[in-house]
Design a protein around this motif. Structure first.
Motif, PDB file in Angstrom:
ATOM      1  N   LYS A  63       0.874  -1.132   0.054  1.00  0.00           N
ATOM      2  CA  LYS A  63      -0.055  -0.120  -0.024  1.00  0.00           C
ATOM      3  C   LYS A  63       0.820   1.188  -0.120  1.00  0.00           C
ATOM      4  N   GLU A 122       1.164   4.638  -2.680  1.00  0.00           N
ATOM      5  CA  GLU A 122       0.589   5.905  -2.230  1.00  0.00           C
ATOM      6  C   GLU A 122       0.987   6.953  -3.303  1.00  0.00           C
ATOM      7  N   LYS A 155      -3.465   1.395  -9.033  1.00  0.00           N
ATOM      8  CA  LYS A 155      -2.860   0.513  -8.031  1.00  0.00           C
ATOM      9  C   LYS A 155      -2.824  -0.936  -8.627  1.00  0.00           C
ATOM     10  N   ARG A 168      -8.991  -6.354   5.782  1.00  0.00           N
ATOM     11  CA  ARG A 168      -9.142  -5.172   5.175  1.00  0.00           C
ATOM     12  C   ARG A 168      -7.787  -4.406   4.670  1.00  0.00           C
ATOM     13  N   MET A 169      -6.675  -4.810   5.231  1.00  0.00           N
ATOM     14  CA  MET A 169      -5.380  -4.283   5.128  1.00  0.00           C
ATOM     15  C   MET A 169      -4.915  -5.032   3.449  1.00  0.00           C
ATOM     16  N   GLU A 223      -7.092  -3.226   0.882  1.00  0.00           N
ATOM     17  CA  GLU A 223      -6.662  -1.905   0.631  1.00  0.00           C
ATOM     18  C   GLU A 223      -5.291  -1.639  -0.252  1.00  0.00           C
ATOM     19  N   HIS A 229     -15.803  -6.977   2.793  1.00  0.00           N
ATOM     20  CA  HIS A 229     -14.623  -6.149   2.500  1.00  0.00           C
ATOM     21  C   HIS A 229     -14.413  -5.886   1.105  1.00  0.00           C
TER      22      HIS A 229
END
Length: 548
Positions: free
Chosen positions: A275, A279, A284, A309-310, A313, A353
């Motif tokens: 992630k 940034e 992505k 969730r991580m 993302e 999610h």
């Protein structure tokens, strides 16, 4: 590591040919990670000029074009579905080069069927070749035959011919615990900005090797030669993803791990780092990963909501769940500790999610009836999958399934049909052709529903079925001429056919009769091949036969 070169030959060509019979992988424009890893290792650690030729990128790869590059070594992938293409290619290449260029092969087919790969190989790598390939090249560069043979004998997992011309195999498999490579996509011809030329372009990436489970049908132990689950350095994984995005423009990745996130602490660090690496970037990465349903339940080893969730993302867009069966009997036979409530719970957590779901199933275990296989389509729809992939049980060499049920294999099925979709064994509760039909019927029923993405998959399965038709007809002929008349299958009181295990086992213990049986099956498979070019391919219809 430095190697001398002779006669101006300083090039290694790694070649991936396309199979003539379609499979699902053919509809994704994606080179195989094994060749990418080996090519990158050779580029970094030797002074050879390295080039990887991937047919979808380059167009047709011919023996003449490869010979014209005057390579010192040629390396081929070892897919079973391309073994015939590899053989034809190498025969002509050897004519052109008078057999002076060593052919080195590896991968799935070479590891599981080395006797078959010998036809087109001078050296065969079983299992992992990351370290062994450097040792092999060091040996081949020796002028002294005795030194050369001594060094060859020390390369783990290598099949090669000794001084007497007989094939040898170096046992003593050593797993690679410190996986050490980084992609160098500049050696892949046509890879630069490949996303602009191919709508379905994606790239493999690997975060781990091996698995912490041992399902009876799975071939990972055969491929790696020994148990163990090892993760790659996260810096190397991030490098491969960033390098791919920047060099090829590809953002879609297939994570080739047998078990993604088998080490939750590693997965958390990977998610955090990935992630952070993207940034501020407009686009992505999108990762499709292979996982188990029990990783999304409440049991030991399950991932927390925070970690899921991580990962989402960080780019985990889709999870391919290895569900395998909707039959509790078959799941037990597979040594798969799962059930349908677990599958529903996993789907709910992934949906929570925003992670897409697809699933793979393995059809033909002893709890499967024809209608069970077809009904996978309905179960997949209820589960909320965007694609459902049903494969055939394969009784893979070296597995528990092979040890217990190897006598059920129908010898002689052509390699081009060993693509995951083809049936080449005798199931317990239906004829082989019925299982073959049911596998595609399930896929057709599921993908006829829903939106555009399912329609694309439907066309892929229809194309695969068209290519499989000669194999399907051969199965029907084997049933008509051998399996039913000789009592290997008998009609049950409910009307279907059941495998008569006692009859088959008696046949198997009679070496002469079983050899004759194998010969007849092989002849029928071979004789079906002219139909590839002459027989029309009817479309399967949902109401063609009763599956109730």
């Amino acid at each position: 590591m430095s190697f001398r070169t002779a006669n101006g030959q300083d090039r290694i060509l790694l070649i991936e040919l396309s199979p003539s019979t379609p499979n699902l992988g053919r509809f994704l424009v994606m080179p195989r990670f094994g060749l990418l890893a080996i090519a990158s290792i050779l580029s970094e650690k030797t002074r050879f000029r390295v080039k990887l030729l991937f047919e979808p990128y380059t167009g047709p790869i011919t023996p003449e074009s490869v010979a014209a590059e005057n390579p010192r070594y040629v390396m081929l992938n070892g897919l079973t579905t391309t073994s015939e293409e590899n053989g034809t290619f190498v025969d002509r290449f050897r004519e052109l080069t008078r057999g002076t260029v060593p052919i080195i092969t590896g991968g799935e087919h070479a590891s599981m069927f080395p006797e078959s790969a010998r036809r087109y190989s001078d050296f065969i790598f079983a299992h992992e070749g990351d370290e062994g390939i450097l040792s092999l090249l060091e040996a081949l560069e020796q002028r002294d035959p005795l030194t050369r043979d001594s060094l060859l004998s020390r390369v783990h997992g290598l099949h090669y011919r000794g001084p007497d011309g007989e094939w040898k195999f170096n046992t003593g498999v050593a797993r690679i615990k410190e996986i050490d490579y980084r992609y160098d996509l500049s050696v892949v011809e046509g890879a630069e900005q490949a996303s602009k030329r191919f709508r379905t372009a994606c790239m493999p990436v690997q975060t781990s090797r091996g698995c912490t489970y041992c399902c009876s049908f799975c071939s990972w132990l055969t491929l790696y030669g020994k148990s163990g689950y090892y993760v790659r350095p996260i810096d190397d994984v991030i490098h491969d993803i960033v390098h791919t995005v920047e060099y090829t423009g590809i953002h879609d990745f297939i994570v080739t791990d047998n078990l993604f996130a088998g080490d939750p602490a590693y997965a958390e660090e990977l998610a955090f780092r990935l992630k952070r690496a993207f940034e501020g970037r407009e686009t992505k990465p999108r990762l499709t990963v292979l996982m188990r349903a029990d990783q999304f339940t409440d049991g030991p080893g399950a991932l927390s909501d925070r970690l899921i969730r991580m990962l989402a993302e960080a780019g985990m867009a889709n999870v391919s769940l290895g569900l395998e069966s909707i039959s509790s009997t078959s799941l037990l036979q597979m040594n798969k500790k799962a059930d349908l409530p677990m599958y529903y719970l996993a789907s709910e957590r992934l949906r929570k999610h925003g992670v897409g779901m697809l699933a793979t199933f393995v059809a033909g275990f002893d709890g499967d009836r024809c209608e069970d296989v077809v009904n996978i389509s309905e179960f997949s729809d209820r589960l909320g999958l965007f694609t459902s992939q049903v494969y055939a049980r394969s009784i893979t060499t070296g597995t528990v399934d092979d040890l217990m049920n190897g006598q059920r294999i129908l010898t002689g099925a052509l390699d081009r049909y060993r693509n995951g979709h083809g049936v080449w064994f005798m199931p317990a509760q239906m004829l082989p052709s019925e299982l073959q039909y049911a596998i595609f019927e399930s896929c057709f029923r599921f993908h006829k529903k829903g939106g555009a993405s399912r329609k694309l998959a439907l066309r892929a399965f229809q194309s695969i079925w068209a290519g499989m038709r000669p194999h399907y007809e051969a199965l029907q002929r084997i049933e008509r001429e051998i399996l039913v008349p000789e009592g290997i299958y008998r009609e049950s009181v409910t009307g279907g056919y059941m495998l008569a295990s006692k009859v088959l086992n008696a046949l198997y213990t009679d070496e002469e009769r079983y050899g004759n049986f194998q010969t007849r099956c092989a002849r029928i498979f071979l004789e079906a091949e002219p139909a590839r070019r002459t027989s029309p391919v009817p479309a399967l219809q949902a109401n063609a036969v009763s599956m109730a």
